[in-house]
Design an enzyme around this catalytic site. Structure first.
Site, mmCIF file in Angstrom:
data_model
loop_
_atom_site.group_PDB
_atom_site.id
_atom_site.type_symbol
_atom_site.label_atom_id
_atom_site.label_comp_id
_atom_site.label_asym_id
_atom_site.label_seq_id
_atom_site.Cartn_x
_atom_site.Cartn_y
_atom_site.Cartn_z
ATOM 1 N N VAL A 1 0.832 -1.207 0.000
ATOM 2 C CA VAL A 1 0.000 0.000 0.000
ATOM 3 C C VAL A 1 0.867 1.257 0.000
ATOM 4 O O VAL A 1 0.646 2.190 -0.779
ATOM 5 C CB VAL A 1 -0.953 0.009 1.208
ATOM 6 C CG1 VAL A 1 -1.695 1.332 1.306
ATOM 7 C CG2 VAL A 1 -1.942 -1.147 1.108
ATOM 8 N N ALA B 1 9.633 5.749 6.430
ATOM 9 C CA ALA B 1 10.124 4.754 7.391
ATOM 10 C C ALA B 1 9.506 3.399 7.093
ATOM 11 O O ALA B 1 8.341 3.303 6.695
ATOM 12 C CB ALA B 1 9.789 5.179 8.822
ATOM 13 N N ALA C 1 -11.551 0.293 1.721
ATOM 14 C CA ALA C 1 -10.375 0.769 0.986
ATOM 15 C C ALA C 1 -10.635 2.179 0.437
ATOM 16 O O ALA C 1 -10.779 3.122 1.209
ATOM 17 C CB ALA C 1 -9.998 -0.215 -0.124
ATOM 18 N N GLY D 1 -2.305 -9.483 -2.700
ATOM 19 C CA GLY D 1 -2.396 -8.352 -1.779
ATOM 20 C C GLY D 1 -3.790 -8.017 -1.305
ATOM 21 O O GLY D 1 -4.023 -6.922 -0.776
ATOM 22 N N GLU E 1 -4.727 -9.402 4.578
ATOM 23 C CA GLU E 1 -3.658 -8.956 5.456
ATOM 24 C C GLU E 1 -2.480 -9.920 5.284
ATOM 25 O O GLU E 1 -2.634 -11.020 4.755
ATOM 26 C CB GLU E 1 -4.127 -8.973 6.920
ATOM 27 C CG GLU E 1 -5.289 -8.052 7.218
ATOM 28 C CD GLU E 1 -4.910 -6.590 7.220
ATOM 29 O OE1 GLU E 1 -3.703 -6.286 7.236
ATOM 30 O OE2 GLU E 1 -5.824 -5.734 7.183
ATOM 31 N N ASP F 1 -11.021 -8.955 11.122
ATOM 32 C CA ASP F 1 -10.912 -7.742 10.313
ATOM 33 C C ASP F 1 -12.289 -7.133 10.047
ATOM 34 O O ASP F 1 -12.462 -5.906 10.100
ATOM 35 C CB ASP F 1 -10.201 -8.068 8.999
ATOM 36 C CG ASP F 1 -9.836 -6.825 8.220
ATOM 37 O OD1 ASP F 1 -9.128 -5.967 8.776
ATOM 38 O OD2 ASP F 1 -10.278 -6.700 7.072
ATOM 39 N N LYS G 1 -13.958 -3.442 11.138
ATOM 40 C CA LYS G 1 -14.616 -2.511 10.223
ATOM 41 C C LYS G 1 -16.033 -2.185 10.680
ATOM 42 O O LYS G 1 -16.467 -1.023 10.625
ATOM 43 C CB LYS G 1 -14.638 -3.106 8.815
ATOM 44 C CG LYS G 1 -13.261 -3.247 8.190
ATOM 45 C CD LYS G 1 -13.341 -3.943 6.830
ATOM 46 C CE LYS G 1 -11.956 -4.072 6.204
ATOM 47 N NZ LYS G 1 -11.999 -4.777 4.900
ATOM 48 N N GLY H 1 -7.170 -4.289 -2.227
ATOM 49 C CA GLY H 1 -6.089 -4.082 -3.180
ATOM 50 C C GLY H 1 -5.254 -2.879 -2.823
ATOM 51 O O GLY H 1 -5.762 -1.879 -2.308
#
Length: 816
Positions: free
Chosen positions: A477, A506, A612, A665, A668, A679, A683, A798
């Site tokens: 991402v 980072a 997303a 992808g 997770e 997950d 949400k 994605g």
């Protein structure tokens, strides 16, 4: 008669002096020229250091003297032909020997009086003016050297002498009437007291000398040549977008110079303002640049309400307060009489309307003396506890917004203070003169750069907003996000007036920073050569940069990173995240982050937590803000699970589909987070909270379709093996759905305070049935959408769409 003055940088070396001579020659074509020169660049500082070291018995003064000697000898060698050098070098060395004698005397006596200091400092201008005059002569110009010690008369206030204009004007007029040379060179800065001692006019006094000469000769125009193209809207060393002010009034110039615009020495305006002499600031190294013109009035088209933003550093704020001041006359008089007796210059004054306190700003160097004198003066009141001992706060600076026409524009102070507030810049004191020509504020010195840039952006760059991004996590991402930033930067600047810079990057191993923006095409190599990455180091660097419109972007799934958001928000650093941990953690923590966002005016955006790149959370916020009430939520919130169940059939094993989703992808890094329902629960709880309901994630029932053995695995590899071991279980689920004419969908539901997630058999007539690929869908049933729900549907997984959602949040911040 042309009066022109060259600053120290303009005459720093032979090459620069030749550039000055070229400018002088152009002026000669239009009449006589008087040239005022400063000491060679840096020489005055060397003279002062040598004098101080000598008086302190430090032999280092000899090395400084040698440097001074070399600079002037090299200047002669670079400007005077060899056949003419002996006489010039003899005169220069004669002056230098005199200087050496004075320095040796300071060393032997171990002291440096103000009178001696002025005498030593005068050598800079004496030598530079002589060298300039000789250089003009050898080029064939009709040139004469004047001595300002014979022309300008002052009192005995050494260091910053006060000019006797009546005598000075007569001397200058007589000299110029008597000497009709084409070029007259004068040393700036220096003068002579009425009893015959050398005095100086203060640091920057060469500007003042030029103004004194211009006023005495009543010329229409004065030019000051320096190393910048005029007076700037802000200090260009701190504000890269600062630009030259084309036209400005005397009063505005005085305000800006008083508040730290070092291009002009403040007293310079005084002699010429009454004579209405036009002053132009020009750049020696860009002589064709227009520079800044200073006059009594400016053209109407130049009447912008704000002309510049300036600052003074090294300020101490002295506060005197106490109940004994209320209603008692004479406190202010006594206070400022004490300050006056100590010859302390007051830069800033403000007093509370309650008369309970009064504070003023002075230089740090004068603060100990001021506090001691005040405490002695008010010792009786302090002992009676009517007032407190004077409070001295240092580490401060004054910023000032200046403009002659500010009084005719409402809301400027509000814009100033709201801009500072948005950027977490605390204001210690405020002052505005009755003329409304400037608004001043005392702030911490560490915030000056951010304050100047923020205010400059507000008042001079309203069409462009600069966003400074600090990106943590550059995996799938994060890398897509940086690609999109690199691709769209030009478009954003040209079409949305948003200038996006990535300042910090980072990953789990390394971090890299560039205050002026990282070259994103080289990001991987730069990061690889960065310093070791730590969370404390990353936020510490952001604090040190202290840039306006800073945004921390979290592209990780890390619990540890998510728990640092509060530290950023408290610094008024915006947070944009696709990490769902923070908003699905304990409700108290979620609520605290929202509160910090409001308190510190720091956006906290997490649109990508659900769906997303889909505008699910944003739509939900708008519904709630408009007064609608959410009654029911029904959703397929996992793009990865939807992809998996859309591609799982008799010919493809469940294991292989999950593996494909991970590789592409959609899941997770640990697919069990998706398949276990954790997950989706995260949400759903975020949607419930954003709907205005208080709910913990533990309150959501998880109807898991995974066998317990799959849930009990400890590693990703073990989890995939368990999927193979339980292939029959997953096959049976598919067969049951197919036999009923249904499709498998993992659904999240909230209704009447209850919430659950789980695998459901979806019939053909349901909106979820035809949900393809990795798409998400959300149905909002509200007071307004009671019978037919509001539906949001689209790609919900994605790297590219998630990155675009993060990018959209960044743009939202820019558009605010």
């Amino acid at each position: 008669m042309h009066i022109i003055k060259f600053g120290g940088t303009s005459v720093a070396n032979p090459q620069n002096i030749l550039q000055c001579i070229s400018i002088i020659k152009n002026k000669i074509n239009n009449g006589r020229v008087a040239v005022v020169v400063s000491a060679l660049g840096g020489i005055t500082d060397l003279l002062l250091s040598a004098a101080l070291d000598a008086s302190a018995k430090k032999l280092n003064y000899k090395e400084l003297y040698n440097e001074i000697e070399v600079r002037h000898v090299d200047a002669v060698a670079g400007l005077i032909p060899e056949k003419n050098q002996p006489e010039s070098l003899q005169n220069v060395k004669q002056e230098l020997e005199h200087l050496q004698t004075l320095l040796d005397g300071c060393y032997l006596l171990g002291e440096l009086s103000e009178r001696t200091k002025d005498l030593i400092l005068s050598f800079g201008e004496v030598l530079s003016s002589y060298i300039m005059a000789e250089a003009l002569k050898v080029q064939g110009e009709d040139c004469r050297l004047a001595d300002c010690r014979e022309l300008i008369r002052t009192n005995n206030r050494f260091g910053r002498a006060i000019v006797n204009f009546e005598i000075t004007n007569l001397h200058i007029q007589h000299f110029f009437d008597k000497n009709r040379n084409t070029v007259i060179v004068l040393p700036g800065f220096i003068a002579q007291s009425e009893d015959g001692h050398v005095t100086t006019l203060g640091r920057g006094g060469s500007d003042y000398t030029a103004a004194i000469v211009a006023a005495a000769l009543d010329v229409p125009h004065l030019e000051i040549w320096t190393d910048v193209s005029g007076i700037y809207t802000a200090n260009p060393k701190l504000v890269k977008q600062a630009r030259s002010i084309s036209h400005i009034t005397f009063e505005e110039a005085m305000e800006l110079s008083h508040f730290g615009a070092k291009v002009l020495y403040p007293p310079t305006i005084q002699p010429i303002i009454n004579k209405n002499i036009t002053l132009t600031i020009k750049n020696t190294f860009e002589p064709e640049a227009p520079g800044s013109i200073i006059t009594r009035q400016v053209p109407e088209e130049s009447r912008n309400p704000i002309k510049g933003i300036s600052n003074i550093d090294g300020i101490t704020l002295i506060t005197l307060e106490g109940p004994g001041m209320v209603g008692v006359s004479g406190f202010s008089k006594r206070l400022f009489e004490v300050i006056s007796k100590e010859s302390i210059n007051v830069i800033f004054i403000t007093q509370a309307s309650s008369e309970h306190s009064i504070c003023f700003g002075i230089s740090d160097a004068e603060a100990p003396k001021a506090k001691a004198a005040i405490d002695v003066e008010f010792l009786f009141e302090i002992r009676q506890q009517k007032i407190k001992p004077a409070i001295a706060e240092n580490g401060l600076s004054i910023i000032a917004v200046v403009g002659e026409n500010m009084k005719n524009h409402q809301g400027l102070s509000g814009r100033m203070f709201s801009t500072l507030g948005r950027n977490n810049i605390n204001i210690r004191a405020i002052a505005q003169g009755a003329s409304e020509r400037n608004i001043s504020a005392v702030i911490a010195s560490r915030d000056v750069k951010k304050a100047l840039n923020s205010l400059h952006e507000e008042f001079f760059e309203e069409s462009t907003v600069q966003l400074n991004l600090f990106v943590m996590g550059i995996g799938n991402v994060g890398d897509k996000f940086l690609e999109q930033v690199q691709q769209q930067r030009k478009y954003l600047k040209e079409h949305l007036n948003i200038n996006v810079r990535v300042i910090g990057l980072a990953n789990s191993r390394k971090m890299y920073f560039d205050e002026y923006g990282i070259a994103l095409k080289d990001r991987k190599a730069l990061l690889e050569n960065g310093e070791p990455s730590t969370h404390t180091g990353f936020i510490g660097a952001i604090k040190r940069f202290n840039l306006r419109n800073s945004i921390f972007i979290d592209n990780t799934a890390s619990n540890e990173v998510a728990m640092t958001y509060g530290s950023y928000l408290k610094q008024s650093i915006a947070v944009v995240t696709c990490n769902k941990v923070a908003c699905s953690s304990a409700y108290s923590h979620y609520s605290e982050l929202k509160s910090l966002s409001r308190q510190y005016s720091a956006p906290f955006l997490f649109e990508t937590n659900v769906g997303a790149g889909l505008p699910i959370i944003d739509t939900l916020k708008n519904l709630v803000a408009s007064g609608d009430r959410i009654r029911k939520i029904q959703a397929v919130l996992s793009g990865s699970l939807n992809f998996i169940f859309n591609n799982f059939n008799e010919s493809v094993s469940f294991h292989d589909v999950v593996k494909q989703a991970q590789e592409e992808g959609y899941t997770e890094p640990d697919p069990k987070i998706d398949l276990s329902g954790v997950d989706v629960k995260r949400k759903l709880v975020i949607l419930i909270r954003e709907s205005g309901y208080k709910m913990e994630i533990e309150d959501i029932e998880n109807r898991s379709f995974l066998p317990q053995k799959c849930l009990d695995t400890q590693t990703v590899e073990d989890f995939f093996r368990s999927l193979q071991d339980n292939a029959t279980h997953f096959g049976d689920l598919y067969a049951r759905a197919k036999s009923k004419g249904c499709r498998l969908k993992f659904v999240a539901t909230f209704e009447e305070g209850n919430a659950h997630v789980g695998l459901e058999f979806i019939p053909q007539e349901h909106p979820f049935y035809n949900l393809e690929g990795k798409d998400n869908i959300v149905l909002f049933y509200t007071d307004r959408y009671a019978d037919q729900p509001l539906i949001i549907k689209g790609a919900g997984a994605g790297a590219a769409v998630t990155a675009s959602g993060i990018f959209a949040d960044v743009i939202r911040i820019g558009n605010k």
